[in-house]
Design an enzyme around this catalytic site. Structure first.
Site, PDB file in Angstrom:
ATOM      1  N   THR A   2      44.894  35.454  55.449  1.00 54.54           N
ATOM      2  CA  THR A   2      45.903  35.826  56.444  1.00 54.54           C
ATOM      3  C   THR A   2      46.490  37.203  56.166  1.00 54.54           C
ATOM      4  O   THR A   2      46.485  38.074  57.034  1.00 54.54           O
ATOM      5  CB  THR A   2      47.032  34.778  56.502  1.00 54.54           C
ATOM      6  OG1 THR A   2      46.479  33.550  56.966  1.00 54.54           O
ATOM      7  CG2 THR A   2      48.134  35.206  57.466  1.00 54.54           C
ATOM      8  N   LYS A  59      49.189  44.641  39.425  1.00 52.50           N
ATOM      9  CA  LYS A  59      50.349  44.985  38.569  1.00 52.50           C
ATOM     10  C   LYS A  59      50.949  46.368  38.895  1.00 52.50           C
ATOM     11  O   LYS A  59      51.634  46.485  39.899  1.00 52.50           O
ATOM     12  CB  LYS A  59      49.975  44.894  37.098  1.00 52.50           C
ATOM     13  CG  LYS A  59      49.878  43.441  36.595  1.00 52.50           C
ATOM     14  CD  LYS A  59      49.910  43.361  35.085  1.00 52.50           C
ATOM     15  CE  LYS A  59      50.209  41.969  34.579  1.00 52.50           C
ATOM     16  NZ  LYS A  59      49.125  41.002  34.696  1.00 52.50           N
TER      17      LYS A  59
END
Lengths: 499, 499
Positions: free
Chosen positions: A378, A354
């Protein structure tokens, strides 16, 4: 494309019962934080509904391809600034919700915009490196200069990823790997483990659990969701791991009037937690807890509760994971909310997202991967979001941490004033509580709560709901006493008209 | 900070046995794609190891706080361009791996850089909206103009999120919600469901499964990982759902010589899959499959296999989910790899990420949420990544889809040439296969495979491994025949020196 409606200075007066300058809430305290130049002076509502006609049309159009029932309004980032959000119809609202606590410097903060215009930022945005295999040259130095500068003591390593759910999921994996590796005596995997794991069977994929607490929120993917206990609508119809849930204290307010009851309540929760760990049929590898249960309704517990809980985890060989996804990055008045507990024995893992923009978790050395590719993906985070975190951290550290002091000064002022209001309007609000500007209060019913949130929006304030009947404040770190004062005026004006 | 080493034109000749112009692989075909101006002409390796001394020092430093055993080298984005990646030490490599298939336009594509310098892009980078509640004004129109333009037929809605794991996790949730809702007859949740779900017990959190295939890869979070079956190291010590795994065809190459055997193998896998669905003790709500199993070693099956599989899903009331995370966005010569199957009955859900930058899934109308907040999270994707997807889509569509035609022309040329090489070096390579530039071949052993990948790096090519003994090509969409030719020259020069 859209034709933008110009904001008009004319205010529909019946929509905005704003009594600026009335100063109902004592002297506005001074803040060391420099004001943002060019910020709006106050909210301006120019449509009779929010969303207004432009927003409604666009939302309807979006509804043909996405869920829209959860939309408050559409944000015009180009015109929003500081603590004020501008919607598609030109309405200007004071934003004390800030995209569910994820906008630390407010809108269009000059330092953030400047940093994102640089060649470096443009290139980081253009390329999402596979960070685990092909990180950008500055990745390591930047991690040292930013995240590691705020790493909790003893948590010497950091894993980065995309968001809070993924941070918690990877923390659970890390805890389980640590737990099993200990029991395996740090030996290589057995053939049976290697073969069985490919079939999702034990011993390779072991029957282990992560304990969480009633009303906890830790995310929405299937592992994270198995620890989330805030609302049925999040969980219904989705398979979950058979993991245990422990009670979280339901404190009574005001705290100073219920010292004995609250201590007993915390003792009950601790004792039950330890009982579950010792007796659960699926071994507990880790437990996760929020310093303040946010989505669950801003539920607090005492530092003593958390210190004892940490000891229970330690004594029982359970990884102690603190979820700072919503509480982290200065909003509670400490950089991490758990720092208030005064732990001698730090957590094993602390997760974040956040406000930090970059997500991930810090962990102790002994939770390091025993082999490469065990935890990997990835992207493994995003250096653009780390660059943003650097800007945020620089702002927090400016002028001897003026921003952090501002949070405490503003938070105290806001909380004290809300407590005064709660005395005046006991049929509408109770149990005002919080740390820093991370504040909440309860309404007697969900209907009253929703009336307040809806009515105050039409008076120019974007406010958040949480739990069953709570209202939460999640302003930016540039929310200053003058904004709190403005909020309080609008708020009282709004609720005084409610039954 | 770092002092950058200037790329020198001097090449350590023994390191780079490049025989440009030799044209060992026939005439280089013409491509309709305009060449990138200012691209490097060829790789240049100036250090005797990769990473070189600067990279090694930086990686060592990173190793104090993060896992480094998986790092190939550090990328200097500022100096990389087109198909050529520059590392921390000034080495220039031809990149046919492209950050695990996630860099569609190569490095510093002028259109991408231009788009990210705009005011719009800077503001989207500066603010991560809570898209489910407070989307930016242009979110809806942009979705219509971009993702919905490439939505598979009949998949009228789109859910956006952060990455491939999260896309699949949310697809599983969507499939399970759809499955249970049907059985509930679209009635409201019962009290028993509402109460039991908070304890992670049925019926509220039902015992349901998602079927996946041997060697599949669908991500790393706990739900996604329960369907991932590529390698034990991904799964060991992590709890998994007791979900079933079906066999995926192991085709024999060359395909035209094993028509009968391969048809039998596919029939066996189909029959076993249906058997599992009908007999599995935990009901199967959905199945997920990759059009080409990428991480698992580039395993293919015929369009006929997939058409029959789709029918099995339909006949048995199982949601049919296609995972296009690695195969999607034009690399296989179709925009979505599954389009090659010629389905009459489209998939129910198609997930995407990587090359699209924005992640998520398309789904049919009947998979729509029955109530708000069932699938939701704070960010729900990222409009900055949608803006990038718009740039990518525009590039793909330019000049009558010259880029897509380039992929097919380059891919055919590369694959044909590799097949020639496989005849010449049968002890080093076999089973050349692929669609578009999404190509792979196998080495006889994992050791040979790793030798090739390591040796060719020192000759200036960044190449990817997958499965147990496969080498995969994942170049950008601007990888043209001349780059393929250059690769082939370096490749033959490299392998001709291996035993």
């Amino acid at each position: 494309m859209l034709q933008k409606q110009k904001t008009t200075k004319k205010i529909v007066s019946q929509q905005l019962p704003l009594i600026l300058g009335k100063r109902a809430f004592g002297n506005i305290p001074k803040t060391p934080l420099k004001p943002l130049e060019g910020e709006f002076e106050k909210p301006e509502i120019i449509t009779s509904t929010i969303p207004g006609p432009i927003g409604k049309r666009l939302i309807e159009d979006l509804g043909r391809i996405q869920e829209i029932r959860t939309i408050h309004f559409l944000v015009d980032f180009d015109r929003s600034f500081g603590n004020y959000v501008v919607d598609s119809d030109g309405n200007v609202l004071l934003d004390v919700f800030c995209h569910i606590s994820s906008l630390p410097l407010g809108y269009n903060h000059p330092s953030m915009i400047k940093a994102l215009r640089t060649r470096d930022a443009v290139q980081l945005a253009a390329h999402r490196p596979a960070l685990g295999s092909l990180p950008n040259v500055s990745w390591g130095p930047k991690l040292h200069e930013t995240l590691m500068k705020v790493a909790p003591e003893g948590l010497t390593r950091v894993f980065t990823c995309a968001n809070g759910s993924e941070a918690n999921e990877n923390a659970y994996k890390t805890a389980c790997m640590w737990y099993v590796n200990q029991r395996r005596g740090n030996k290589p995997f057995t053939d049976e483990e290697i073969q069985s794991c490919m079939l999702n069977k034990p011993p390779g994929t072991p029957s282990l659990s992560i304990l969480s607490f009633e009303k906890a929120f830790h995310g929405r993917t299937l592992g994270a969701l198995s620890t989330t206990r805030s609302k049925p609508i999040h969980k219904l119809d989705v398979p979950a791991f058979d993991w245990p849930v422990a009670p979280f204290p339901q404190l009574k307010y005001p705290l100073d009037q219920f010292v004995k009851e609250n201590a007993e309540e915390e003792a009950r929760c601790l004792s039950r937690t330890e009982e579950i760990i010792k007796s659960n049929k699926i071994p507990v590898a880790g437990m996760i807890i929020e310093p303040i249960q946010a989505e669950g309704g801003d539920r607090h517990a005492s530092p003593d509760f958390f210190r004892k809980l940490r000891k229970i985890a330690r004594d029982n060989g359970v990884a102690f994971i603190v979820d700072e996804v919503q509480t982290g990055v200065a909003a509670t008045g400490n950089f991490w909310a758990f720092q208030k507990w005064g732990l001698d024995d730090q957590p094993d893992i602390v997760t974040f997202s956040k406000k930090s923009q970059i997500a991930g978790f810090f962990h102790r050395e002994e939770y390091k991967m025993t082999a490469p590719y065990r935890n990997y993906n990835t992207w493994m985070g995003d250096p653009l979001r780390l660059l943003q975190f650097e800007v945020i951290l620089n702002e927090i550290n400016k002028d001897d941490q003026a921003m952090l002091r501002n949070v405490n000064i503003t938070g105290n002022y806001l909380q004290d004033s809300l407590k005064e209001l709660a005395k005046k309007y006991p049929h509408l609000m109770k149990d005002v509580r919080g740390d820093g500007t991370f504040i909440a209060f309860d309404s007697p019913t969900v209907e009253t709560r929703n009336s307040i949130v809806n009515a105050i929006k039409l008076n120019g304030v974007e406010l958040g709901a949480c739990g069953d009947q709570s209202i939460r404040f999640r302003p930016s770190l540039v929310f200053a006493p003058k904004h709190a004062s403005q909020f309080l005026d609008i708020f009282e004006s709004t609720i005084s008209k409610l039954k």
